[in-house]
Design a protein around this motif. Structure first.
Motif, PDB file in Angstrom:
ATOM      1  N   LEU A  18      21.459 -28.011  44.472  1.00  0.00           N
ATOM      2  CA  LEU A  18      21.228 -28.436  46.061  1.00  0.00           C
ATOM      3  C   LEU A  18      22.466 -28.863  46.713  1.00  0.00           C
ATOM      4  O   LEU A  18      23.093 -29.469  46.128  1.00  0.00           O
ATOM      5  CB  LEU A  18      19.827 -29.314  46.046  1.00  0.00           C
ATOM      6  N   ASN A  19      22.586 -28.554  47.893  1.00  0.00           N
ATOM      7  CA  ASN A  19      23.756 -28.814  48.982  1.00  0.00           C
ATOM      8  C   ASN A  19      23.361 -30.139  49.545  1.00  0.00           C
ATOM      9  O   ASN A  19      22.387 -30.697  49.168  1.00  0.00           O
ATOM     10  CB  ASN A  19      23.893 -27.675  49.693  1.00  0.00           C
ATOM     11  N   SER A  20      24.180 -30.629  50.403  1.00  0.00           N
ATOM     12  CA  SER A  20      23.804 -31.771  50.998  1.00  0.00           C
ATOM     13  C   SER A  20      22.599 -31.874  51.949  1.00  0.00           C
ATOM     14  O   SER A  20      22.167 -32.962  52.212  1.00  0.00           O
ATOM     15  CB  SER A  20      25.268 -32.280  51.788  1.00  0.00           C
ATOM     16  N   GLN A  21      22.005 -30.662  52.096  1.00  0.00           N
ATOM     17  CA  GLN A  21      21.040 -30.689  52.982  1.00  0.00           C
ATOM     18  C   GLN A  21      19.749 -30.354  51.888  1.00  0.00           C
ATOM     19  O   GLN A  21      18.621 -29.942  52.521  1.00  0.00           O
ATOM     20  CB  GLN A  21      20.697 -29.261  53.821  1.00  0.00           C
ATOM     21  N   SER A  22      20.058 -30.558  50.590  1.00  0.00           N
ATOM     22  CA  SER A  22      18.782 -30.487  50.022  1.00  0.00           C
ATOM     23  C   SER A  22      18.378 -29.008  49.840  1.00  0.00           C
ATOM     24  O   SER A  22      16.976 -29.002  49.656  1.00  0.00           O
ATOM     25  CB  SER A  22      18.003 -31.622  49.870  1.00  0.00           C
ATOM     26  N   GLU A  23      18.909 -28.004  49.772  1.00  0.00           N
ATOM     27  CA  GLU A  23      18.721 -26.810  49.839  1.00  0.00           C
ATOM     28  C   GLU A  23      19.337 -25.968  48.888  1.00  0.00           C
ATOM     29  O   GLU A  23      20.713 -26.318  48.416  1.00  0.00           O
ATOM     30  CB  GLU A  23      18.704 -26.218  51.131  1.00  0.00           C
ATOM     31  N   VAL A  24      18.805 -24.736  48.347  1.00  0.00           N
ATOM     32  CA  VAL A  24      19.456 -23.747  47.590  1.00  0.00           C
ATOM     33  C   VAL A  24      20.138 -22.949  48.330  1.00  0.00           C
ATOM     34  O   VAL A  24      19.597 -22.265  49.312  1.00  0.00           O
ATOM     35  CB  VAL A  24      18.769 -23.184  46.309  1.00  0.00           C
ATOM     36  N   SER A  25      21.487 -23.060  48.213  1.00  0.00           N
ATOM     37  CA  SER A  25      22.251 -21.976  49.110  1.00  0.00           C
ATOM     38  C   SER A  25      21.966 -20.499  48.712  1.00  0.00           C
ATOM     39  O   SER A  25      21.584 -20.204  47.539  1.00  0.00           O
ATOM     40  CB  SER A  25      23.760 -22.018  48.964  1.00  0.00           C
ATOM     41  N   PRO A  26      22.233 -19.526  49.569  1.00  0.00           N
ATOM     42  CA  PRO A  26      21.975 -18.124  49.279  1.00  0.00           C
ATOM     43  C   PRO A  26      22.656 -17.587  48.174  1.00  0.00           C
ATOM     44  O   PRO A  26      22.130 -16.836  47.417  1.00  0.00           O
ATOM     45  CB  PRO A  26      22.273 -17.589  50.783  1.00  0.00           C
ATOM     46  N   LYS A  27      23.988 -18.088  48.094  1.00  0.00           N
ATOM     47  CA  LYS A  27      24.580 -17.331  47.043  1.00  0.00           C
ATOM     48  C   LYS A  27      24.131 -18.024  45.524  1.00  0.00           C
ATOM     49  O   LYS A  27      24.057 -17.258  44.723  1.00  0.00           O
ATOM     50  CB  LYS A  27      26.128 -18.163  46.925  1.00  0.00           C
ATOM     51  N   ASN A  28      23.717 -19.333  45.435  1.00  0.00           N
ATOM     52  CA  ASN A  28      23.263 -20.155  44.301  1.00  0.00           C
ATOM     53  C   ASN A  28      21.772 -19.278  43.909  1.00  0.00           C
ATOM     54  O   ASN A  28      21.714 -18.952  42.742  1.00  0.00           O
ATOM     55  CB  ASN A  28      22.933 -21.508  44.468  1.00  0.00           C
ATOM     56  N   LYS A  29      21.257 -19.029  45.148  1.00  0.00           N
ATOM     57  CA  LYS A  29      19.774 -18.472  44.702  1.00  0.00           C
ATOM     58  C   LYS A  29      19.748 -16.951  44.329  1.00  0.00           C
ATOM     59  O   LYS A  29      19.191 -16.605  43.327  1.00  0.00           O
ATOM     60  CB  LYS A  29      18.969 -18.321  46.054  1.00  0.00           C
ATOM     61  N   GLU A  30      20.682 -16.202  44.852  1.00  0.00           N
ATOM     62  CA  GLU A  30      20.969 -15.000  44.454  1.00  0.00           C
ATOM     63  C   GLU A  30      21.554 -14.746  42.893  1.00  0.00           C
ATOM     64  O   GLU A  30      20.716 -13.973  42.106  1.00  0.00           O
ATOM     65  CB  GLU A  30      22.004 -14.194  45.352  1.00  0.00           C
ATOM     66  N   ILE A  31      22.439 -15.618  42.554  1.00  0.00           N
ATOM     67  CA  ILE A  31      22.960 -15.628  41.117  1.00  0.00           C
ATOM     68  C   ILE A  31      21.706 -15.896  40.309  1.00  0.00           C
ATOM     69  O   ILE A  31      21.384 -15.429  39.072  1.00  0.00           O
ATOM     70  CB  ILE A  31      24.042 -16.833  40.940  1.00  0.00           C
ATOM     71  N   LEU A  32      20.924 -16.996  40.461  1.00  0.00           N
ATOM     72  CA  LEU A  32      19.930 -17.289  39.651  1.00  0.00           C
ATOM     73  C   LEU A  32      18.883 -16.277  39.276  1.00  0.00           C
ATOM     74  O   LEU A  32      18.676 -15.698  38.344  1.00  0.00           O
ATOM     75  CB  LEU A  32      19.189 -18.650  40.106  1.00  0.00           C
ATOM     76  N   LYS A  33      18.549 -15.551  40.584  1.00  0.00           N
ATOM     77  CA  LYS A  33      17.732 -14.483  40.390  1.00  0.00           C
ATOM     78  C   LYS A  33      18.358 -13.104  39.644  1.00  0.00           C
ATOM     79  O   LYS A  33      17.513 -12.433  38.909  1.00  0.00           O
ATOM     80  CB  LYS A  33      17.268 -13.775  41.744  1.00  0.00           C
ATOM     81  N   GLN A  34      19.724 -13.081  39.809  1.00  0.00           N
ATOM     82  CA  GLN A  34      20.200 -12.120  38.960  1.00  0.00           C
ATOM     83  C   GLN A  34      20.146 -12.355  37.387  1.00  0.00           C
ATOM     84  O   GLN A  34      19.753 -11.260  36.709  1.00  0.00           O
ATOM     85  CB  GLN A  34      21.531 -11.822  39.390  1.00  0.00           C
ATOM     86  N   LEU A  35      20.412 -13.526  37.108  1.00  0.00           N
ATOM     87  CA  LEU A  35      20.474 -14.189  35.663  1.00  0.00           C
ATOM     88  C   LEU A  35      19.121 -13.783  35.121  1.00  0.00           C
ATOM     89  O   LEU A  35      18.986 -13.327  34.051  1.00  0.00           O
ATOM     90  CB  LEU A  35      20.995 -15.384  35.519  1.00  0.00           C
ATOM     91  N   ILE A  36      18.080 -14.331  35.839  1.00  0.00           N
ATOM     92  CA  ILE A  36      16.894 -14.054  35.322  1.00  0.00           C
ATOM     93  C   ILE A  36      16.333 -12.594  35.099  1.00  0.00           C
ATOM     94  O   ILE A  36      15.659 -12.352  34.228  1.00  0.00           O
ATOM     95  CB  ILE A  36      15.643 -14.912  36.147  1.00  0.00           C
ATOM     96  N   SER A  37      16.619 -11.883  36.166  1.00  0.00           N
ATOM     97  CA  SER A  37      16.437 -10.428  35.680  1.00  0.00           C
ATOM     98  C   SER A  37      17.154  -9.668  34.505  1.00  0.00           C
ATOM     99  O   SER A  37      16.802  -8.817  34.364  1.00  0.00           O
ATOM    100  CB  SER A  37      16.851  -9.464  37.278  1.00  0.00           C
ATOM    101  N   LYS A  38      18.319 -10.381  34.397  1.00  0.00           N
ATOM    102  CA  LYS A  38      19.289  -9.887  33.320  1.00  0.00           C
ATOM    103  C   LYS A  38      18.614 -10.447  31.986  1.00  0.00           C
ATOM    104  O   LYS A  38      19.164 -10.259  30.588  1.00  0.00           O
ATOM    105  CB  LYS A  38      20.848 -10.037  33.405  1.00  0.00           C
ATOM    106  N   GLY A  39      17.842 -11.071  31.914  1.00  0.00           N
ATOM    107  CA  GLY A  39      17.125 -11.572  30.693  1.00  0.00           C
ATOM    108  C   GLY A  39      17.565 -13.246  30.212  1.00  0.00           C
ATOM    109  O   GLY A  39      17.131 -13.741  29.150  1.00  0.00           O
ATOM    110  N   TYR A  40      18.334 -13.606  31.072  1.00  0.00           N
ATOM    111  CA  TYR A  40      18.873 -15.170  30.835  1.00  0.00           C
ATOM    112  C   TYR A  40      17.596 -16.185  31.119  1.00  0.00           C
ATOM    113  O   TYR A  40      17.045 -15.772  31.931  1.00  0.00           O
ATOM    114  CB  TYR A  40      19.850 -15.461  31.622  1.00  0.00           C
TER     115      TYR A  40
END
Length: 295
Positions: A18-40
């Motif tokens: 989370l950033n200083s606003q206690s939010e998941v940034s768009p970049k962080n969110k996109e990377i996690l979704k990609q990893l999950i889709s790839k089986g991580y």
């Protein structure tokens, strides 16, 4: 040293994912979704309780959760696979000691709810810690933080008699989070050890807090339990963190990544990699580089 056989990613939340606003940034969110889709496998490992952790990342499907510093674990299907609490008598004894220190505020964290001694004192402490009263944050960040605190204010509970709540309800306390002045915190920690010995697991996510969990509970033990259930070697896991409650996790995991914004020099010394700050998409940048996913 980086292990190129990574199977699972573990992520602290505050100060890390989370950033200083206690939010998941768009970049962080996109990377996690990609990893999950790839089986991580991707798991949250946080001091927050299950309800709060889940609400912040609810639009990222397929996560496991190690919450309340390892006291509560759910698998990737949302099933509870581990649950450990602090006994009622011990909780009451600890609260009586806390209340003998004027500056200390506490919260009692169960999986789905949190009781606080004083919401107003909590908000004042967080604002002071974040630098709002010292003009360290710009106006936009200040408003974002205040907005988040209002949500916390509304979601947390208080009681005129917390002891009655403990005695007459099924509140399953898994973690006691104590905040206050650093000098009183040190005194309080010593008193806990003098009074209870090694009965509890003590850790800190920042310099002005102490987190009390059941004995032998940590994010590290949570990783071991979850990895064992999945048949994954802990050496094939990578963990990101910034707080003192990530130390044991870094001792166990194969690849450890500390955030540059961490206040804990010991954590940075243990880390295999230092990432850019939580406000600079440090998590996304490291995962992009190591696991070959798109930024």
């Amino acid at each position: 040293m980086f292990n190129d056989k990574i199977e699972m990613v573990l992520l602290d939340m505050d100060g890390t994912l989370l950033n200083s606003q206690s939010e998941v940034s768009p970049k962080n969110k996109e990377i996690l979704k990609q990893l999950i889709s790839k089986g991580y496998k991707v798991a949250i490992a946080t001091g927050r309780n299950y309800h709060e952790a889940r609400s912040v990342v609810k639009d990222i499907a397929g996560l496991a959760y190690i919450t309340n510093n390892g006291s509560h674990i759910t698998d990737f299907n949302g099933e509870i696979i581990f649950n450990r609490t602090i006994g009622q008598e011990d909780t009451i004894s600890l609260l009586k000691i806390i209340e003998s220190y004027p500056s200390l505020n506490y919260s009692l964290a169960a999986p789905e709810e949190i009781y606080m001694k004083s919401k107003l004192k909590f908000i004042k402490m967080v604002l002071s810690h974040k630098g709002v009263f010292k003009n360290k944050l710009n106006l936009f960040k200040s408003f974002a933080l205040i907005k988040r605190l209002i949500r916390l204010f509304n979601s947390r509970k208080t009681s005129d008699n917390i002891y009655e709540v403990l005695k007459n309800s099924s509140l399953a306390v898994q973690k006691i989070d104590v905040m206050g002045k650093i000098d009183e915190m040190e005194s309080f920690k010593k008193r806990i050890v003098e009074s209870f010995g090694e009965k509890f697991k003590l850790s800190s996510s920042s310099k002005d807090n102490l987190e009390i969990n059941p004995l032998n509970i940590s994010k590290g033990t949570g990783l071991v339990y979850l990895a064992d259930k999945l048949g994954i070697d802990v050496k094939n896991c990578i963990a990101f963190g910034d707080g003192g409650n990530d130390l044991e996790l870094f001792d166990i995991v194969g690849t450890s990544v500390a955030m540059s914004n961490s206040e804990f020099s010991e954590l940075k010394k243990k880390a295999d990699i230092i990432a850019e700050s939580n406000d600079d998409d440090g998590v996304a940048k490291i995962l992009t580089r190591l696991l070959v996913v798109k930024a």
